[in-house]
Design an enzyme around this catalytic site. Structure first.
Site, PDB file in Angstrom:
ATOM      1  N   ARG A 128       0.843  -1.208   0.000  1.00  0.00           N
ATOM      2  CA  ARG A 128       0.000   0.000   0.000  1.00  0.00           C
ATOM      3  C   ARG A 128       0.869   1.246   0.000  1.00  0.00           C
ATOM      4  NH1 ARG A 128      -5.346  -1.542   3.379  1.00  0.00           N
ATOM      5  NH2 ARG A 128      -6.186  -2.677   1.632  1.00  0.00           N
ATOM      6  N   GLN A 133      -0.809   2.665  -6.029  1.00  0.00           N
ATOM      7  CA  GLN A 133      -2.280   2.709  -6.011  1.00  0.00           C
ATOM      8  C   GLN A 133      -2.898   2.304  -7.352  1.00  0.00           C
ATOM      9  OE1 GLN A 133      -3.429   6.513  -4.386  1.00  0.00           O
ATOM     10  NE2 GLN A 133      -3.302   5.753  -2.296  1.00  0.00           N
ATOM     11  N   ASP A 136      -3.346  -1.486  -7.528  1.00  0.00           N
ATOM     12  CA  ASP A 136      -3.977  -2.128  -6.381  1.00  0.00           C
ATOM     13  C   ASP A 136      -5.273  -2.841  -6.796  1.00  0.00           C
ATOM     14  OD1 ASP A 136      -5.137  -2.844  -4.023  1.00  0.00           O
ATOM     15  OD2 ASP A 136      -4.986  -0.875  -3.084  1.00  0.00           O
ATOM     16  N   SER A 139      -8.178  -3.293  -4.210  1.00  0.00           N
ATOM     17  CA  SER A 139      -9.075  -2.138  -4.092  1.00  0.00           C
ATOM     18  C   SER A 139     -10.027  -2.055  -5.291  1.00  0.00           C
ATOM     19  CB  SER A 139      -8.273  -0.839  -3.968  1.00  0.00           C
ATOM     20  OG  SER A 139      -7.651  -0.789  -2.712  1.00  0.00           O
ATOM     21  N   TYR A 234      -3.820  -1.519   7.058  1.00  0.00           N
ATOM     22  CA  TYR A 234      -4.808  -2.575   7.304  1.00  0.00           C
ATOM     23  C   TYR A 234      -5.325  -2.498   8.727  1.00  0.00           C
ATOM     24  CZ  TYR A 234      -3.498  -4.971   2.998  1.00  0.00           C
ATOM     25  OH  TYR A 234      -3.296  -5.292   1.687  1.00  0.00           O
TER      26      TYR A 234
HETATM   27  P1  NAD Z   1     -10.191  -4.488   4.056  1.00  0.00           P
HETATM   28  O1  NAD Z   1     -10.835  -5.071   2.869  1.00  0.00           O
HETATM   29  O2  NAD Z   1      -8.892  -5.020   4.494  1.00  0.00           O
HETATM   30  O3  NAD Z   1     -11.208  -4.586   5.315  1.00  0.00           O
HETATM   31  C1  NAD Z   1     -12.467  -4.002   5.307  1.00  0.00           C
HETATM   32  C2  NAD Z   1     -12.716  -3.092   6.464  1.00  0.00           C
HETATM   33  O4  NAD Z   1     -13.045  -3.894   7.614  1.00  0.00           O
HETATM   34  C3  NAD Z   1     -11.588  -2.177   6.933  1.00  0.00           C
HETATM   35  O5  NAD Z   1     -12.010  -0.837   6.799  1.00  0.00           O
HETATM   36  C4  NAD Z   1     -11.395  -2.559   8.399  1.00  0.00           C
HETATM   37  O6  NAD Z   1     -11.072  -1.462   9.234  1.00  0.00           O
HETATM   38  C5  NAD Z   1     -12.738  -3.125   8.745  1.00  0.00           C
HETATM   39  N1  NAD Z   1     -12.787  -3.953   9.941  1.00  0.00           N
HETATM   40  C6  NAD Z   1     -11.910  -4.886  10.375  1.00  0.00           C
HETATM   41  N2  NAD Z   1     -12.319  -5.407  11.539  1.00  0.00           N
HETATM   42  C7  NAD Z   1     -13.507  -4.809  11.835  1.00  0.00           C
HETATM   43  C8  NAD Z   1     -14.422  -4.946  12.893  1.00  0.00           C
HETATM   44  N3  NAD Z   1     -14.224  -5.780  13.898  1.00  0.00           N
HETATM   45  N4  NAD Z   1     -15.515  -4.154  12.861  1.00  0.00           N
HETATM   46  C9  NAD Z   1     -15.741  -3.286  11.870  1.00  0.00           C
HETATM   47  N5  NAD Z   1     -14.907  -3.119  10.846  1.00  0.00           N
HETATM   48  C10 NAD Z   1     -13.804  -3.874  10.822  1.00  0.00           C
HETATM   49  O7  NAD Z   1     -10.055  -2.917   3.917  1.00  0.00           O
HETATM   50  P2  NAD Z   1      -9.613  -2.086   2.632  1.00  0.00           P
HETATM   51  O8  NAD Z   1     -10.734  -1.906   1.725  1.00  0.00           O
HETATM   52  O9  NAD Z   1      -8.418  -2.709   2.076  1.00  0.00           O
HETATM   53  O10 NAD Z   1      -9.278  -0.656   3.282  1.00  0.00           O
HETATM   54  C11 NAD Z   1      -8.548  -0.458   4.466  1.00  0.00           C
HETATM   55  C12 NAD Z   1      -7.863   0.919   4.417  1.00  0.00           C
HETATM   56  O11 NAD Z   1      -6.717   0.907   3.617  1.00  0.00           O
HETATM   57  C13 NAD Z   1      -8.736   2.033   3.859  1.00  0.00           C
HETATM   58  O12 NAD Z   1      -8.524   3.215   4.600  1.00  0.00           O
HETATM   59  C14 NAD Z   1      -8.227   2.214   2.483  1.00  0.00           C
HETATM   60  O13 NAD Z   1      -8.459   3.509   1.957  1.00  0.00           O
HETATM   61  C15 NAD Z   1      -6.760   1.982   2.705  1.00  0.00           C
HETATM   62  N6  NAD Z   1      -6.054   1.586   1.493  1.00  0.00           N
HETATM   63  C16 NAD Z   1      -4.896   2.249   1.166  1.00  0.00           C
HETATM   64  C17 NAD Z   1      -4.209   1.901   0.017  1.00  0.00           C
HETATM   65  C18 NAD Z   1      -2.958   2.632  -0.366  1.00  0.00           C
HETATM   66  O14 NAD Z   1      -2.518   3.485   0.344  1.00  0.00           O
HETATM   67  N7  NAD Z   1      -2.358   2.281  -1.478  1.00  0.00           N
HETATM   68  C19 NAD Z   1      -4.679   0.863  -0.780  1.00  0.00           C
HETATM   69  C20 NAD Z   1      -5.848   0.185  -0.419  1.00  0.00           C
HETATM   70  C21 NAD Z   1      -6.533   0.560   0.735  1.00  0.00           C
END
Ligand code: NAD
Length: 386
Positions: A128, A133, A136, A139, A234
């Site tokens: 990440r 990005q 990814d 995503s 994460y």
């Molecule tokens: P994910 O698919 O890994 O998980 C889904 C969501 O579940 C997450 O938001 C997590 O906080 C939530 N979660 C975990 N346990 C939980 C619980 N007990 N109760 C409620 N919610 C819970 O998540 P994702 O879509 O990969 O996104 C996570 C973060 O990473 C986001 O802020 C996203 O914007 C960021 N992200 C950044 C990059 C980057 O910088 N390149 C790339 C992808 C995602």
């Protein structure tokens, strides 16, 4: 380089790893593209479109694997139903492979790759980083799945989403509760809002409160830990005590909810259990749960991966590979991610990133006859010590 696009063999896989629109870019970089006949059919990309874009078509998949330097795939290698060979054995020795690999679950396949000196890149391991990005794929697929999850809910709900004021009276809007507001959850919130629903959402990471509110949804308040997120972005695994309190907070919302979209995940772990069997009973009959975490064990105790079940009048949808339900846009986004990674790893001009490059190292699973990814090292040691 010669790039090969075999047809996906996994049942129900409709996506393709390269779409015709990206072929001119690869040709401009002086690569060749070989596509197995029918590879794009599941996503409505015809052989003619690939030919017109400048690819060569090939009927015999074994011949394709023998000729190409790098394979772009969606699904991890598996038994090929026509050749009766494992795809990891069909990839030419010393060549390269990029796709989702499920490396933690498929160590035997990673070992085959290492033995056969394949340089393999796992799309789920793209780090990440800001510069990664555009590569990814997790995503991209989460975006598609979050959108589709809402549409799946609308198909099963006996109500409409928007507020309607008609001559026959007012129809109140549906209430949607989204659990987990990562990429998929935020897209589900946005989609449900566009359809006119009232939307509430919850996530264990306090950082997402503003994102939820900026989409016009209500953030469900609960005391959250500031270190709920790893340095890699994460979510951390929550304690049993946190999950118990969280279940109470969710349970309190359930009597007024029509649809629950659950997307909570913790990278590399079983999905957290947020909805117990007993909690489902507090939903009104006719309500719908779409559990996007079904493949990771499910956020709902009753979820059956790949099935839709009904429990006391509540539909529980455990759909898997949801992004493949929208194969056109899922393929377009995935192919862009793969091509962006490929052009980063193998630039048309200038040096290739070396072993110290964080992005290349983060995505690479096997290279030079070895399993090189740090996440897999403990698994190798376990195998050796057995
Ligand atoms: P994910 O698919 O890994 O998980 C889904 C969501 O579940 C997450 O938001 C997590 O906080 C939530 N979660 C975990 N346990 C939980 C619980 N007990 N109760 C409620 N919610 C819970 O998540 P994702 O879509 O990969 O996104 C996570 C973060 O990473 C986001 O802020 C996203 O914007 C960021 N992200 C950044 C990059 C980057 O910088 N390149 C790339 C992808 C995602």
């Amino acid at each position: 380089m010669k790039i090969g696009i075999p047809k996906e063999v996994q049942a129900g896989e409709t996506r393709v790893a390269l779409v015709p629109g990206l072929i001119p870019l690869l040709l401009k970089d002086r690569h060749e593209v070989l596509v197995e006949a029918g590879a794009g059919a599941g996503a409505y990309f015809s052989d003619t479109q690939y030919l017109q874009a400048g690819a060569s078509l090939i009927e015999d998949v074994s011949a394709l694997y023998e000729q190409v330097d790098i394979v772009f795939k969606v699904q991890p290698p598996q038994m090929h139903p026509a050749t009766r060979l494992h795809e990891a054995e069909m990839v030419r020795e010393g060549s390269s492979y990029t796709g989702f690999l499920s490396p933690l679950a498929l160590m035997d396949v990673m070992e085959t790759f290492a033995m056969r000196k394949i340089t393999a890149f796992a799309m789920e391991f793209i780090p990440r980083l800001t510069r990664a990005q555009s590569m990814d794929a997790l995503s991209s697929m989460a975006t598609v799945a979050g959108y589709k999850a809402v549409l799946l809910a609308t198909e099963h709900l006996g109500k409409m989403f928007p507020l309607l004021m008609t001559a026959a009276g007012t129809i109140r809007p549906a209430t949607v509760l989204v659990l987990g507001a990562g990429v998929a959850g935020l897209q589900a919130i946005a989609t449900a809002k566009r359809l006119g629903a009232r939307v509430e959402a919850f996530d264990a990471r306090p950082a997402v409160r503003e994102q939820i509110q900026s989409l016009g949804a209500t953030f469900i308040e609960m005391e959250l830990s500031q270190d709920a997120e790893t340095a890699g972005g994460y979510a951390r695994e929550q304690t049993a005590e946190f999950l118990r309190r969280e279940q109470e907070v969710i349970r309190a919302r359930f009597p007024g909810v029509d649809v629950v979209i659950s997307t909570a995940q913790v990278f590399g772990k079983r999905a957290p259990l947020l909805i117990t069997n007993e909690m489902v009973r507090s939903l009104r009959p006719g309500s719908v749960i779409v559990d996007l975490a079904a493949e990771q064990g499910g956020n709902c105790e009753l979820t059956r991966a790949g099935q839709t079940i009904e429990h006391e009048g509540v539909a529980i949808i455990g759909a898997t590979n949801v992004s493949a339900m929208l194969p056109v846009d899922a393929s377009v986004l995935y192919a862009r991610n793969v091509v962006n990674l490929f052009r980063y790893l193998y630039p048309a001009t200038g040096p290739q990133p070396d072993g110290t490059d964080e992005l290349a190292r983060g995505a690479c699973v096997t290279r030079g006859g070895e399993i090189v990814h740090e996440l897999l090292q403990p698994l190798i040691r376990e195998e050796v010590s057995r």
